[in-house]
Design an enzyme around this catalytic site. Structure first.
Site, PDB file in Angstrom:
ATOM      1  N   LEU A  14       0.854  -1.190   0.000  1.00  0.00           N
ATOM      2  CA  LEU A  14       0.000   0.000   0.000  1.00  0.00           C
ATOM      3  C   LEU A  14       0.893   1.244   0.000  1.00  0.00           C
ATOM      4  CD1 LEU A  14      -2.890   0.881  -0.089  1.00  0.00           C
ATOM      5  CD2 LEU A  14      -3.032   0.682   2.383  1.00  0.00           C
ATOM      6  N   HIS A  15       1.628   1.422  -1.110  1.00  0.00           N
ATOM      7  CA  HIS A  15       2.563   2.529  -1.278  1.00  0.00           C
ATOM      8  C   HIS A  15       2.230   3.228  -2.564  1.00  0.00           C
ATOM      9  CE1 HIS A  15       5.832   0.098   1.026  1.00  0.00           C
ATOM     10  NE2 HIS A  15       4.935   0.606   1.821  1.00  0.00           N
ATOM     11  N   ALA A  16       2.909   4.319  -2.810  1.00  0.00           N
ATOM     12  CA  ALA A  16       2.912   4.979  -4.108  1.00  0.00           C
ATOM     13  C   ALA A  16       1.507   5.114  -4.681  1.00  0.00           C
ATOM     14  CB  ALA A  16       3.852   4.239  -5.053  1.00  0.00           C
TER      15      ALA A  16
END
Lengths: 90, 556
Positions: A14-16
């Site tokens: 759950l990044h970028a």
């Protein structure tokens, strides 16, 4: 109160871009949604900084929670988003 | 040369001539600790919120005027600026009686520390947050926006040094050239200016004294900045440059010396914004395909299939040509969460490059399998090479592993002095050698690649480095193995002549460097290159060697 456990489907976690898409979707919901990792305090799902700081990785489980009118529907939509590999989309 | 103008010396890292007024990169604002609030807490909270919102508006406006990764970075920054939890914290701090600028700085710093502590990808976002904080605080303090000045006329950008964040919104239509006080040939400034095609000089200490608006002429090939140049001088240099540009377009196709000795001209490739554009370059293929980007910003290794898809895309774009894939080069300045040993006291000398496979053999095995699968039936001449090989034994083991997966051509990078000293044995143990001159310079001179103060030691013209290159090239010739160069050295047209003189058979560089190198080769015979190489080797230091070769090689 509605609650749902979801496994992060995005390959980068759950990044970028996946995190940005999730936060935008949370902000569109009529109810305030919170997100937590096991053992951590729930944070505001509309806060990109709080969501990034969760550092939720691919395959890890998070807990979504909300309370109020339309909470079940909101969580269903967000859960579906988290399960898909958001980074694979163009 | 006009005797009234001052000439400041630096290191030329990107060729070209430009002249114009100088503008300094604005430093980040400093918030006085004891800054008193101008109004009551409600008013301070309100103006703090307005400044952050205006900063977000500004980021969004700039994002919508751009396309591609730069636009995405700015849009992501705008989203952070609009974070409701951050906004609440700013209001809370201002409500406690802090001045708006102090409240903004403190709140941002709290979030920044949280992200920085997570490391890796998060630490990069922390840098984004610092950038937004500085913009909002500058707005509140009424000082210039940090970063590249936003002006409607072209200027020469001056800076102490440039970070990747500084250059995100660097508009090549407004920036004529870049000059930095610090930094060396492998600094970020060198890489970004080359990719934008802007003339650049780094390590130019003399620019510190220049006031905004001073007219200078920057010569990125010579590495000099001339203050208040006479118009005649500017015209003469620009005229010479135009003649050069004409000469550059006059040669194309495979690299050759004037007497027809072929030298493969290849390009360095990483994560590409537009593979089609890069593949359209007049090059015989890829001499260095960096694969780290597939592994960065991740918690675990990409699957074989994921890798196969990525490699196939590149092989397809270069079908019919050669692509040299460098296997994972993790560690030191490219740490990976799932492989880099966190407690290494000296990462540059630690488990990096091919050494990673000592601890994680599956990683290299999976990568070679993916490369072999992608190569199969692609019509591309796929080679693989291992970074940071130190011994012939390592080279032999790597080659055997690659062959067993069905990759027929496997080589060793020569970046460690030990491998260069044993080049004959290393060459005999595999199929080709490729010199990574940046790391080879770092290890030969015991000088950190990032240390701007040591730029003279990292100069690829240093005779000790050239000696190791010569040894390697000799070993390649004796054993019939190709020897390429894929460091910064290959992109310097003068040094390219020296490398060819030693017997290097291919040069790999940024696409923008190809025309200059191709032209230089076409103007010199192999015998001339050999004579220049001997001169460079005999020079007392890098600077003298370059000067001697420059004078000796000068043609029209």
């Amino acid at each position: 109160m509605a609650q749902r456990n979801v496994v992060i489907g995005s390959s980068v976690g759950l990044h970028a871009r996946p995190a940005a898409l999730f936060v935008q979707a949370a902000a569109r919901q009529p109810v305030k949604v919170r997100i937590a990792k096991a053992g951590s305090d729930p944070v505001d799902a509309r806060s990109i900084l709080s969501v990034l700081a969760l550092d939720a990785r691919n395959g890890e489980e998070v807990v979504l929670s909300a309370e109020g009118e339309g909470d079940e529907k909101a969580l269903a939509e967000l859960a579906e988003l988290l399960q898909s590999d958001l980074d694979a989309q163009p | 040369m006009n005797s009234t103008s001052t000439q400041l010396a630096g290191i030329g890292v990107s060729p070209g001539i430009a002249s114009g007024p100088v503008e300094w990169l604005a430093p980040p604002p400093v918030v006085p600790h004891d800054l008193a609030p101008a109004g009551d807490p409600e008013a301070e909270a309100r103006i703090a919120g307005e400044a952050v919102a205006a900063t977000a508006d500004d980021l969004e406006a700039r994002s919508s005027s751009l396309v591609g990764p730069s636009a995405d970075v700015l849009a992501a920054q705008a989203m952070m600026a609009r974070d409701p939890v951050l906004g609440d914290r700013i209001a809370e701090l201002a409500g406690e009686g802090l001045a708006a600028a102090v409240a903004v700085a403190m709140a941002f710093d709290e979030f920044r520390e949280q992200l920085a502590a997570a490391g890796g990808y998060m630490a990069e976002r922390a840098a984004d947050l610092a950038d937004i904080r500085n913009r909002a605080v500058a707005r509140l303090l009424g000082v210039p926006m940090p970063g590249v000045p936003d002006l409607d006329y072209p200027f020469v950008l001056l800076a102490g040094d440039l970070s990747p964040a500084d250059t995100v919104n660097l508009d090549p239509a407004h920036v004529l050239a870049i000059v930095t006080e610090h930094g060396g040939p492998t600094s970020h400034t060198a890489i970004i200016s080359k990719s934008l095609g802007l003339p650049a000089v780094v390590g130019c200490a003399g620019v510190r004294a220049l006031a905004t608006g001073t007219i200078v002429m920057v010569d990125g090939a010579e590495g000099v900045v001339i203050v208040d140049p006479a118009a005649a001088l500017v015209n003469e240099r620009l005229g010479r440059l135009a003649a050069r540009r004409a000469a550059l377009t006059g040669v194309s196709g495979p690299g050759r010396t004037s007497d027809g000795m072929p030298v493969q001209l290849l390009i360095n490739l990483g994560r590409e914004r537009d593979l089609g554009v890069v593949a359209a370059a007049d090059a015989e293929g890829v001499g260095l395909y960096r694969t780290e980007f597939l592994f960065l910003e991740r918690h675990d290794a990409p699957t074989v299939e994921e890798q196969r898809v990525a490699y196939s895309e590149v092989f397809h774009a270069f079908a019919g040509r050669k692509v040299v894939v460098r296997t994972l080069d993790a560690g030191a300045d490219k740490p990976l969460r799932f492989v880099t040993q966190p407690d290494e006291p000296n990462p540059a000398l630690g488990v990096r490059g091919l050494r990673t496979s000592r601890l994680f053999p599956d990683l290299l095995d999976g990568q070679l399998r993916a490369i072999a699968r992608a190569a199969s039936g692609s019509g591309t001449d796929v080679w693989v090479m291992a970074p940071m090989v130190s011994t012939a034994g390592e080279a032999a083991a790597f080659a055997a592993q690659a062959h067993s997966h069905g990759v027929p051509v496997a080589g060793a990078m020569i970046e460690v002095p030990a491998a260069a000293l044993q080049a004959s044995a290393v060459a005999a143990a595999c199929d080709f050698l490729s010199l990574g001159t940046n790391d080879l310079a770092q290890y030969t001179f015991a000088a950190d690649r990032m240390a701007g103060e040591l730029a003279d030691l990292l100069d690829p013209w240093q005779p000790a480095l050239l000696e190791l290159i010569r040894l390697t090239a000799d070993a390649g010739r004796a054993s019939g193995r190709p020897v390429g160069v894929c460091g910064e050295a290959a992109s310097d047209p003068l040094l390219a002549l020296v490398l060819v003189g030693f017997g290097v058979t291919s040069l790999s560089m940024a696409t923008t460097s190809l025309p200059e190198v191709r032209l230089a080769l076409s103007q010199h015979s192999l015998a001339e290159c050999q004579a220049l190489a001997a001169m460079a080797l005999r020079a007392p230091d890098g600077k003298a060697g370059r000067e001697t070769v420059r004078t000796a090689s000068a043609k029209v």
